[in-house]
Design an enzyme around this catalytic site. Structure first.
Site, PDB file in Angstrom:
ATOM      1  N   TRP A 168      68.470  26.593  49.368  1.00 55.23           N
ATOM      2  CA  TRP A 168      68.217  27.010  47.990  1.00 55.23           C
ATOM      3  C   TRP A 168      68.455  28.503  47.929  1.00 55.23           C
ATOM      4  CZ3 TRP A 168      64.274  30.078  45.793  1.00 55.23           C
ATOM      5  CH2 TRP A 168      63.274  30.502  46.671  1.00 55.23           C
TER       6      TRP A 168
ATOM      7  N   ASP B 193      67.914  26.729  56.255  1.00 57.64           N
ATOM      8  CA  ASP B 193      67.119  26.310  57.408  1.00 57.64           C
ATOM      9  C   ASP B 193      68.024  26.056  58.606  1.00 57.64           C
ATOM     10  OD1 ASP B 193      64.882  26.462  55.855  1.00 57.64           O
ATOM     11  OD2 ASP B 193      64.673  24.297  55.541  1.00 57.64           O
TER      12      ASP B 193
END
Lengths: 162, 180, 393
Positions: free
Chosen positions: B108, B127
């Site tokens: 995001w 991530d």
């Protein structure tokens, strides 16, 4: 958009070969804002350059322009809830974002002569987002139709991703 | 993920003010809206090109106190909305995944202010996936982070879509553009 | 301890008395305690879970859903779960449902998503229902809903398209998937519907037909998911479809999701305390709700319990330093209690003399919800969403 109109007036004065023109032209500031809006609101899932394969996210790079092959496909790009509900109130700015996606990330995939989106069109379409139907089924139906009408559209357009 | 709120010094300062200084203390107890005087000068934010006002982003408690020297601390400027372990503490870097893990193609995107140049940058919170939780330097910053029904700005989701293993290891904060 | 154990204990007591009598007779010999009885390993079963039991769902770190008896403060057991799972109780109290995701080789191999059905007394696996996916996210309550009659489970999935997977719990099979474009979450409403919140600030209700196929209806947009979002962990009464939702600035939205979803009319927790509404403006310091599960709703009395902290906007995960007790009928703050320890999660039991539960950093506190006096402080209780076994989830 006033800024855009002014730029077009300027552009009209400069002789350019129509064939060489991409289907979306805008002042550099508008293009930069559109790219920035794309990255901020869409680029996380779809990828900064329009690809996040092998994640199950529709591939935009070199592909999304084919949706302009049909009116329904064209409308779909604005009626997607995350586009229609994007936190970009100005319809001209939202049009620029979608034009960036279609004509820049989409590369050569938009059919020849495809028209860029403008604010008026976007303002109307975003009022009827697809929120009660299956997006996956709707997409599959549209892609089947696009492939009938534009036989050059690649089979991979039917893939949800990759 | 553990709760480690890190926005830090200024918040703590505010609380101390609220707790100890009598007039502020009373205001705080009453809960009247008070305005925090900026301890640091507000930074200029570049938004000349498109005319969008990003200055509000420079005025959050995080942005006012962020630093640009130590990327292993939660108050490093580009971590304004990071949730998880900093990869810089786990053998990786701000945009580098530690050995044995892979960056997710999805993430995001948040907007943070760099105090050195005053610009608003788009930061992909990407991530690193595929190994067990690093669990070091856990941060949870929340500038403009929202809930999971608006996933494009949620930092609790395991953003490991499209990776061979969805096991969460740590988070990076990659500059992917300027906020125009 | 079983019946045989008790009998053994009684025999040993009698034996001890007899030998004590013997000691008197044989003067100088020191008394020798009786031999301990031989023991056998056995397994406890959970009691029938009353309304004053709380479940702490730790779905990250030392995973497991730990059950505590609010009256005694004792741990009753742990429901096994993989990381980032959801755990829900069958409304009839027969089963626990665990929506979980594992890989065949630990952190790699084939992903397997399933709804694991465990007996609510023994916690043994009764069956597993394979799921076609689910979202991996921490500390959310409404990613798994169980219908009021216990027939359906709703599993929220984001892959990353949004959908609700509908599971028939009677026939133990997935009925299908209903997309909820632009929305998220799947809290159960009544016998055959599920409630979601949407990114355009609307409510969406997915209603199942007789064959379990869903259709989505939506309210008008009534809040800003970007600028003043409603916390994911709202309180909902599954049976009636009534819900209490709370936004980052402290607006309470009383929702009725029993029929066509309608936009609720909000009111402000700060105004309920005689203060101005909180501001989202930079530099403004307000009392704001915060944490991970920042509000509990005692439905019978209409009381809300909200975790509040002082700070600037965008501090929505800050744990509460005060607990505000609010009468939702009169919209007045009844009590503002300064907390001895900060808390990120709050829940309340739904009985007549309710207990209040607070959780932070692996500690669970049990309070009397009327007097706010502390009854128990339970260390190493796990950290995560709190659930009591009443109608309100």
């Amino acid at each position: 958009m006033r800024q855009g109109a002014a730029w077009f007036a300027l552009a009209a004065a400069v002789p350019l070969s129509a064939a060489a023109l991409p289907s979306w032209e805008a002042p550099p500031a508008v293009q930069a804002a559109a790219r920035s809006d794309y990255i901020e609101h869409c680029g996380g899932c779809h990828g900064v350059a329009g690809s996040s394969a092998p994640a199950r996210v529709p591939e935009l790079r070199g592909r999304v322009g084919w949706f302009l092959c049909t009116t329904e496909g064209r409308d779909y790009l604005i009626r997607l809830p995350n586009v229609a509900h994007a936190p970009i109130d100005d319809p001209e700015a939202l049009a620029a974002l979608v034009n960036y996606v279609v004509f820049r990330l989409g590369g050569e995939s938009a059919p020849a002569g495809a028209r860029a989106f403008d604010g008026a069109e976007v303002a109307v379409l975003r009022r009827s987002p697809i929120v009660r139907a299956s997006l996956l089924r709707e997409r599959a139906r549209l892609v089947a139709d696009i492939r009938r009408r534009c036989p050059a559209a690649p089979a991979s357009l039917a893939d949800y991703s990759g | 993920m553990p709760d480690h709120s890190s926005d830090a010094r200024f918040e703590r300062l505010l609380r101390r003010l609220a707790g100890h200084s009598s007039r502020r203390g009373i205001l705080a107890r009453l809960g009247a809206t008070i305005v925090a005087a900026p301890v640091f000068p507000l930074l200029p934010v570049s938004h000349a090109q498109s005319g969008k006002d990003r200055s509000v982003r420079g005025k959050t408690g995080f942005a006012r106190t962020a630093q640009t020297k130590d990327d292993t601390q939660c108050d490093y400027w580009r971590y304004c909305a990071i949730d998880g372990s900093l990869c810089t503490c786990c053998g990786g870097g701000v945009h580098t995944c530690p050995p044995g893990t892979e960056p997710s193609p999805t993430s995001w995107v948040g907007t943070c202010i760099n105090p050195d140049d005053g610009r608003a940058y788009l930061i992909a919170y990407r991530d690193c996936c595929g190994s067990s939780a690093c669990n070091r330097c856990n941060c949870d910053n929340t500038d403009r982070a929202t809930e999971i029904y608006r996933p494009s700005t949620n930092n609790d989701i395991i953003w490991c879509f499209g990776v061979s293993s969805m096991e969460y290891h740590c988070s990076t904060a990659v500059v992917v553009g300027t906020a125009e | 301890m079983g019946g045989i154990g008790r009998m053994r204990q009684r025999i040993s007591v009698i034996a001890a008395l007899l030998s004590a009598a013997g000691v008197q007779a044989q003067a100088q010999t020191p008394p020798r305690p009786p031999e301990l009885p031989v023991e056998e390993s056995d397994v406890a079963a959970l009691p029938v879970l009353g309304p004053r039991v709380v479940m702490v769902n730790t779905n990250w770190g030392s995973t497991g859903a730990r059950l505590f008896d609010g009256d005694t403060g004792k741990m009753l057991g742990l429901i096994h779960e993989a990381q980032l799972s959801n755990v829900a109780l069958d409304p009839a109290g027969r089963y626990f449902y665990v929506a979980e995701s594992i890989w065949t080789k630990g952190n790699r191999g084939t992903r397997q998503d399933m709804l694991t059905v465990r007996d609510a007394r023994t916690l043994k696996v009764v069956r597993e229902i394979a799921l076609p996916g689910r979202l991996l996210v921490g500390t959310r309550k409404h990613d798994l809903g169980i219908s009021a009659d216990g027939r359906y489970a709703y599993v929220y999935d984001f892959d990353p398209a949004s959908s609700i997977i509908v599971v028939d719990l009677v026939r133990s099979r997935v009925l299908g998937r209903t997309e909820v474009p632009g929305c998220g979450l799947s809290a159960a409403i009544g016998a055959a519907a599920s409630l979601s919140l949407c990114a355009d600030g609307a409510l969406a209700v997915t209603t199942l037909d007789a064959r379990g196929r869903g259709s989505v209806s939506r309210s008008e947009s009534f809040f800003s998911a970007e600028n003043d979002p409603i916390f994911d962990n709202f309180a909902v009464d599954t049976a009636s479809g009534a819900a209490m939702m709370l936004s980052y600035t402290g607006l309470v939205y009383p929702v009725d999701a029993s029929g066509e979803p309608k936009a609720p009319t909000p009111w402000s927790v700060q105004e309920a305390a005689g203060l101005p509404r909180a501001s989202t403006a930079p530099l403004a310091v307000n009392w704001l709700p915060g944490g991970r599960q920042p509000m509990a709703w005692h439905k019978p009395s209409g009381r809300l319990f909200v975790l509040m902290h002082m700070g600037e906007y965008w501090s929505q995960k800050e744990p509460g330093t005060e607990l505000w007790v609010i009468d939702s009928a009169t919209r007045r703050v009844l009590t503002r209690k300064k907390l001895k320890h900060k808390a990120s999660f709050v829940e309340v039991s739904q009985d007549a003399q309710p207990l209040l539960f607070l959780n932070e950093e692996e500690t669970l506190w049990v309070l009397d919800a009327a007097t706010l006096e502390q009854k128990h402080e339970i260390a190493n209780a796990g950290g995560g969403t709190l659930t009591t076994f009443g109608p309100v989830r």
